[in-house]
Enzyme design. Sequence first.
Site, PDB file in Angstrom:
ATOM      1  N   HIS A 184      -3.709  -5.430  10.198  1.00 19.59           N
ATOM      2  CA  HIS A 184      -2.476  -6.070  10.674  1.00 19.59           C
ATOM      3  C   HIS A 184      -2.835  -7.393  11.346  1.00 19.59           C
ATOM      4  O   HIS A 184      -3.864  -7.499  12.010  1.00 19.59           O
ATOM      5  CB  HIS A 184      -1.749  -5.177  11.687  1.00 19.59           C
ATOM      6  CG  HIS A 184      -0.314  -5.555  11.858  1.00 19.59           C
ATOM      7  ND1 HIS A 184       0.065  -6.569  12.719  1.00 19.59           N
ATOM      8  CD2 HIS A 184       0.804  -5.129  11.244  1.00 19.59           C
ATOM      9  CE1 HIS A 184       1.394  -6.697  12.647  1.00 19.59           C
ATOM     10  NE2 HIS A 184       1.857  -5.850  11.756  1.00 19.59           N
ATOM     11  N   ASP A 194       2.836   1.121   7.357  1.00 20.97           N
ATOM     12  CA  ASP A 194       3.033   1.516   5.954  1.00 20.97           C
ATOM     13  C   ASP A 194       2.134   2.657   5.523  1.00 20.97           C
ATOM     14  O   ASP A 194       2.252   3.141   4.397  1.00 20.97           O
ATOM     15  CB  ASP A 194       2.790   0.290   5.049  1.00 20.97           C
ATOM     16  CG  ASP A 194       3.806  -0.788   5.318  1.00 20.97           C
ATOM     17  OD1 ASP A 194       3.401  -1.914   5.656  1.00 20.97           O
ATOM     18  OD2 ASP A 194       5.010  -0.492   5.244  1.00 20.97           O
TER      19      ASP A 194
END
Length: 429
Positions: free
Chosen positions: A306, A364
């Site tokens: 991320h 996700d």
Amino acid sequence: MSDKVAKLELDGKTYALPVLKPTIGPEVVDIRKLYTEADVFTFDPGFTSTASCESAITYIDGDKGELLYRGYPIEQLAEKSTHLEVCYLLLYGELPTASQLADFTQRVTRHTMVHEQMHYFFRGFRRDSHPMATMVGVVGAMSAFYHDSLDINDPWQREVAAIRMIAKLPTIAAMAYKYSLGQPFVYPKNALSYAGNFLHMCFAVPAEEYVVSPILEKAMDRIMMLHADHEQNASTSTVRLAGSSGANPFACIAAGIACLWGPAHGGANQACLEMLKEIGTVDRIPEYIAKAKDKNSGFRLMGFGHRVYKNFDPRAKVMKESADEVLGLLGIEDNPTLQVAKELERIALEDDYFVSKKLYPNVDFYSGIILEAMGFPTSMFTPIFAISRTVGWISQWKEMIADKNQKIGRPRQLYIGPQKRDYVDLRHR
Ligand code: SDX
């Protein structure tokens, strides 16, 4: 406004750049006058060190693994709130009273149907179109129907557009899904909850009664809350940039949907489940870990890493707990894909490559496992992300439009092309 300044030394001159103080998080160096004063640009292609705007909506602390919606920690909201209450919080800045929530819920509920003529748009798509392709088209086409909520300078029209988008995205996503199945569209049912109505529109058929499972309804509502907003991520920045030109709200959200579709962003939930299924069994995990570490493979562990979270993604933690709970309640806790996901996470988090690059599961990584358990195909994962993120996009869009200082977004560049040169006639080339 602090009186702190950052000094820039350039070509024998010193420039004093104001330093602006946030409520929480890093201070920012205000470079708005840099080009006019020093005739230089700053360079930051991925915006890794750039604040594009002021915002009071969401705050992320990547080191602490903290996500706040209007100051409230995501863990508390996921446990105690609902997606519609979070929509109210993100849009208006405060948690609603009981009567405010009832009124907001009623307004959203009564906007869930789409103009009947919008059904014809779907017929122009192939049945095997990706639902995200359909959603980009149909959401963009909303600006051809809802002319009474296109004037961005009218606060009331902005409000109506926001309610319409939040209310109609689930209906449009469900229609895209039904169209891909060759099944008839299912109209919204106002007696159902926001999440329950979406499940009903996706899974009900005219031939028999569909009863919404409270387990799936709660899990879907939590998934929607977790994805609702996330500072200036790629799709939100897209919506802001499109909105900065004065484009209508439906066009701006369609632009956000298009950006979200990418596998590096919202498309990662589909890519992640497909990767987990390709791995198939726990014994094949080392092979994929090695591929992810091999720069030449071009392969990345989808659902990992991320830009901001360099510790853990708090949404992934809640999602993992939810996956255990939902699959357990559904009696499929020994789901092989979930086992592969958990073992992949365990192995990756012990591997120096991932630890050194601070790569952790993101939102996700587990969401797809829950959505598959609910009966959704992987192609519906990103449309569900888009439904959820619509409130974040529209809240950020409203914040920008209401900012009297906002200007059209127009970055500059570091030009590395040819010097000025004269045209050469064809016969001399
Ligand atoms: C979302 O911005 C948001 O907030 C997004 C989001 C939201 O709610 O809006 O949180 C939703 O998009 C989550 C992210 C979903 N994407 C994925 O899961 C796709 C896989 N992850 C990556 O592609 C990547 O981690 C990003 C895109 C998420 C972040 O990319 P960055 O911050 O630009 O990091 P990078 O690409 O520069 O990677 C840093 C290093 C690189 O190695 P080096 O060049 O330094 O040697 O880490 C490596 C990368 O090769 N790396 C990975 C990796 N992610 C980064 N290596 C293997 N597997 C991965 N998943």
